[in-house]
Design a protein around this motif. Structure first.
Motif, PDB file in Angstrom:
ATOM      1  N   ALA A  32     -10.019   4.492  -5.885  1.00 23.94           N
ATOM      2  CA  ALA A  32      -8.902   3.689  -5.371  1.00 23.94           C
ATOM      3  C   ALA A  32      -7.841   4.570  -4.718  1.00 23.94           C
ATOM      4  CB  ALA A  32      -8.279   2.880  -6.504  1.00 23.94           C
ATOM      5  N   VAL A  33      -7.553   5.716  -5.350  1.00 13.36           N
ATOM      6  CA  VAL A  33      -6.554   6.622  -4.775  1.00 13.36           C
ATOM      7  C   VAL A  33      -7.040   7.152  -3.423  1.00 13.36           C
ATOM      8  CG1 VAL A  33      -5.413   8.858  -5.065  1.00 13.36           C
ATOM      9  CG2 VAL A  33      -5.499   7.260  -6.976  1.00 13.36           C
ATOM     10  N   SER A  34      -8.342   7.504  -3.359  1.00  9.73           N
ATOM     11  CA  SER A  34      -8.876   7.986  -2.075  1.00  9.73           C
ATOM     12  C   SER A  34      -8.772   6.910  -1.003  1.00  9.73           C
ATOM     13  CB  SER A  34     -10.340   8.397  -2.208  1.00  9.73           C
ATOM     14  OG  SER A  34     -10.579   9.001  -3.436  1.00  9.73           O
ATOM     15  N   ILE A 106       2.273   3.555  -2.811  1.00  9.23           N
ATOM     16  CA  ILE A 106       2.390   4.678  -1.874  1.00  9.23           C
ATOM     17  C   ILE A 106       3.328   4.310  -0.726  1.00  9.23           C
ATOM     18  CG2 ILE A 106       1.111   5.951  -0.100  1.00  9.23           C
ATOM     19  CD1 ILE A 106      -1.248   6.010  -2.012  1.00  9.23           C
ATOM     20  N   GLU A 107       3.157   3.084  -0.221  1.00  7.96           N
ATOM     21  CA  GLU A 107       3.973   2.679   0.923  1.00  7.96           C
ATOM     22  C   GLU A 107       5.438   2.473   0.554  1.00  7.96           C
ATOM     23  OE1 GLU A 107       1.717  -0.598   2.460  1.00  7.96           O
ATOM     24  OE2 GLU A 107       0.634   0.695   3.867  1.00  7.96           O
ATOM     25  N   LEU A 129      -0.124  14.595  -3.565  1.00 10.34           N
ATOM     26  CA  LEU A 129      -0.471  14.632  -4.988  1.00 10.34           C
ATOM     27  C   LEU A 129       0.735  14.851  -5.889  1.00 10.34           C
ATOM     28  CD1 LEU A 129      -3.792  16.686  -4.806  1.00 10.34           C
ATOM     29  CD2 LEU A 129      -3.541  14.235  -5.253  1.00 10.34           C
ATOM     30  N   ARG A 130       1.741  15.586  -5.424  1.00  9.44           N
ATOM     31  CA  ARG A 130       2.836  15.961  -6.311  1.00  9.44           C
ATOM     32  C   ARG A 130       4.127  15.198  -6.068  1.00  9.44           C
ATOM     33  NH1 ARG A 130       1.156  20.687  -8.908  1.00  9.44           N
ATOM     34  NH2 ARG A 130       2.924  20.273 -10.272  1.00  9.44           N
ATOM     35  N   ALA A 136       4.473   6.649  -7.170  1.00 11.86           N
ATOM     36  CA  ALA A 136       3.746   5.454  -6.735  1.00 11.86           C
ATOM     37  C   ALA A 136       2.974   4.859  -7.906  1.00 11.86           C
ATOM     38  CB  ALA A 136       2.791   5.814  -5.590  1.00 11.86           C
ATOM     39  N   LEU A 137       2.286   5.710  -8.660  1.00  8.45           N
ATOM     40  CA  LEU A 137       1.542   5.218  -9.822  1.00  8.45           C
ATOM     41  C   LEU A 137       2.494   4.615 -10.855  1.00  8.45           C
ATOM     42  CD1 LEU A 137      -1.197   7.958 -10.389  1.00  8.45           C
ATOM     43  CD2 LEU A 137      -1.503   5.636  -9.534  1.00  8.45           C
TER      44      LEU A 137
END
Lengths: 213, 265
Positions: A32-34, A106-107, A129-130, A136-137
Motif C-alpha cells: 500500500a505504501v509503494s 501523504i497528500e 520515509l522520514r 501521514a501514517l
C-alpha cells in the motif's frame, strides 16, 4: 459442552486466522505504501499501474478475487495451495484499500515540511520515509487499523477454498455434531475477541514503532 | 531567555564557512523566473559577499520571497545563473542540488518543524541522514545549538508543546546544525505574536554579529536598519533600489521606495 471439547480445532483455526492477518497486514501495508507513493510521486507509468490496480480491486468482491486466484489461475498453469491463495488475496485486497487511505495521509503533508527537508539537503527517499510517511501514517492510522480489521473478518471467506482458519473450523465442528447455534456463538465470540485485540495491538504498535505519541 | 542565549553563544560557535575566499558567496546573474506567462523576477543581478547581511524589502508580490527561494532551488528559474560558493545551481542534477543545499540553510515563516519528532530529533535528523554524523557528536552539537538559541531544556519536547517563537528558534538551530555558509530567512517573524518577535530577532542578530552570511526577507524595518549591511528594495520583479540602510531609509531615491516606506507608518 460438546463445542468446547473441540477447542484444539478452534484454537488452530484462530491461530491460522491470526497468521493470515499478520502476513496480509505486513506485506499489504508495504504494498500500500509503494502504491500510495507511486500515485502521488511516482513516474507516469507507476501512477497508471497503481491506479489501475487500486480501481480493479476496490470495485470487485473479495470472494471473486479469492476464487479467481484459487480456481481461475490453475487454468493458466498457476496452481496455488489454499493457504498461498488466501494470503495473496488478502495482501492484494488490503494493499488496494490501504493505498488509498495512506495516499490521503501523504497528500495532507504540509508543503512547508517538505521544503524544510529539501533545504536541509535530504534526498527524495529520505524525505518520503522520514518526513512525509510517519506523520501521514499517524493521521490515517485509525482508518488503517479499521481496514485491517475488515480484512481479518473477511478472511472468514478463505474457508470456502478449504483454508483451515477459524470459520472453517467452526463450520466443520457444527457439521459433525449439528450444534450450529452453539458453534456459531462461540465462533462469533472468538472473532469479536480477535478483532478487539487486533485493534488494541495495532494502536499500540503504531505509537510504539511508527510515529511516536 | 535572551540573556541565556547571549551567554551560551560561546559554547556553540558557528563552523567556519568552507568558502573560496574572495569570491562572492552568492552570485546571481540575470535571473528571470516566470509562473506561466507571469514573469515575477525580471532579471536580477546580485553578489553577496561572505559575512554580508542583506535585508530584502518590498511589497507583497514584488518577488522578494521568490528570489530567496530561488537561491536554494525551491523555485525553478528559467533564465540566468546562480552560484553559491562557486557551486552552480543545476535543478536537473541531484548531486549539484545536494552540494548547493549543504551550503545554504533556510528558515521559514511557518517554522516547518517535523511534527512527529522531538525538538532534539528535529535538529539531528538532517546531519544524521545527510552527513552520516555519528550519534554522540550529533547529539552533542544539537544540545549546544539548542542551548545557543536558549532552548536547552526543550531537547525532548515535541514541537506542538512550544510557542511560535520557540519553534522558530528550534528551526534556526536545525538549520545551523548543517553548518551552512549562507542562511536564508523568509519573513521569519511574520507568523509570530508581537511579543515573541524579539526573541527570534535576537538570535538572528547574534548570528549576524558572528559573521554568518544572511539574506532575509523582512518587514521588520527597524531590525533591517540595525543589522543589515545592505538593503535591497524590490519592486515588480526587479531590484529597484539598493544600498546601505542609512541611504535607503534616510534618503530614498525613487518614488516607489518613498511610497513603500511611508506606507509602513
Amino acid at each position: 459442552m460438546p463445542i468446547l471439547e473441540q477447542w484444539p480445532a478452534l484454537l488452530k483455526g484462530a491461530a491460522l486466522t491470526v497468521g493470515l492477518t499478520a502476513a496480509a497486514t505486513f506485506i499489504g501495508t508495504l504494498l500500500a505504501v509503494s502504491c500510495a507513493w507511486s500515485r502521488v510521486y511516482g513516474p507516469l507509468l507507476f501512477r497508471w499501474v497503481a491506479g489501475a490496480y487500486v480501481e480493479a480491486i476496490r470495485n470487485t468482491p473479495f470472494i471473486i478475487q479469492l476464487f479467481f486466484l484459487f480456481f481461475g489461475l490453475p487454468a493458466a498453469g498457476v496452481k496455488l495451495s489454499p493457504l498461498t491463495a488466501s494470503v495473496i488475496a488478502m495482501v492484494v485486497n488490503l494493499g488496494a484499500y490501504a493505498a488509498e487511505i495512506i495516499r490521503a495521509g501523504i497528500e495532507a503533508t504540509p508543503r512547508g515540511q517538505i521544503e524544510a527537508a529539501q533545504s536541509l539537503a535530504m534526498n527524495h527517499a529520505q524525505i518520503f520515509l522520514r518526513v512525509i510517511l510517519p506523520p501521514a501514517l499517524k493521521k490515517v492510522w485509525p482508518a488503517l487499523v479499521s481496514q485491517v480489521t475488515i480484512v481479518m473478518l473477511g478472511s472468514a471467506v478463505c474457508g470456502q477454498i478449504s483454508t483451515e482458519e477459524l470459520s472453517f473450523a467452526t463450520n466443520l465442528i457444527q457439521s459433525r455434531n449439528f450444534r450450529a447455534f452453539e458453534a456459531y456463538i462461540i465462533g462469533t465470540a472468538m472473532y469479536l475477541v480477535l478483532a478487539i485485540a487486533l485493534r488494541h495491538f495495532l494502536t499500540w504498535f503504531g505509537r510504539r514503532f511508527l510515529f511516536g505519541r | 531567555m535572551s540573556l541565556a542565549a547571549e551567554q551560551t553563544t560561546a559554547n556553540a560557535p558557528l563552523a567556519t564557512p568552507h568558502t573560496n575566499v574572495g569570491a562572492p558567496i552568492v552570485r546571481i546573474t540575470a535571473l528571470r523566473k516566470s509562473y506561466g506567462s507571469n514573469e515575477v523576477l525580471k532579471g536580477i543581478d546580485l553578489d553577496v559577499k561572505r559575512g554580508e547581511v542583506i535585508a530584502i524589502i518590498g511589497k507583497s508580490g514584488s518577488g522578494k520571497s521568490t528570489l530567496l527561494r530561488c537561491i536554494n532551488g525551491l523555485e525553478v528559474f528559467q533564465e540566468g545563473s546562480l552560484t553559491v560558493d562557486s557551486k552552480p545551481l543545476i535543478h536537473e542534477s541531484a548531486m549539484a542540488m545536494r552540494e548547493l543545499r549543504l551550503r545554504v540553510g533556510m528558515i521559514f515563516q511557518s517554522f516547518n518543524l517535523f511534527p512527529h519528532l522531538s525538538v532534539g530529533r528535529n535538529v539531528m535528523l538532517a546531519p544524521q541522514l545527510v552527513k552520516k554524523k555519528e550519534t554522540q557528536a550529533n547529539t552533542e552539537r544539537a544540545r549546544q545549538l539548542l542551548d545557543r538559541v536558549g532552548l536547552a531544556e526543550k531537547f525532548d519536547a515535541m514541537p506542538d508543546q512550544l510557542s511560535g517563537g520557540q519553534q522558530q528558534r528550534v528551526a534556526i538551530a536545525r538549520a545551523l546544525a548543517m553548518d551552512p555558509a549562507v542562511l536564508l530567512c523568509d519573513e521569519i517573524t511574520s507568523a509570530l505574536d508581537p511579543e515573541l518577535v524579539g526573541e527570534v530577532l535576537r538570535v538572528v542578530e547574534s548570528l549576524a554579529n558572528e559573521g554568518m552570511t544572511l539574506l532575509m526577507v523582512t518587514h521588520e524595518m527597524n531590525f533591517a536598519r540595525k543589522v543589515a549591511d545592505r538593503v535591497i528594495f524590490m519592486h515588480q520583479g526587479r531590484v529597484h533600489e539598493a544600498g546601505s540602510p542609512e541611504e535607503l531609509f534616510g534618503n530614498p531615491q525613487t518614488a516607489e521606495l518613498k511610497q513603500f516606506l511611508s506606507s509602513l507608518h
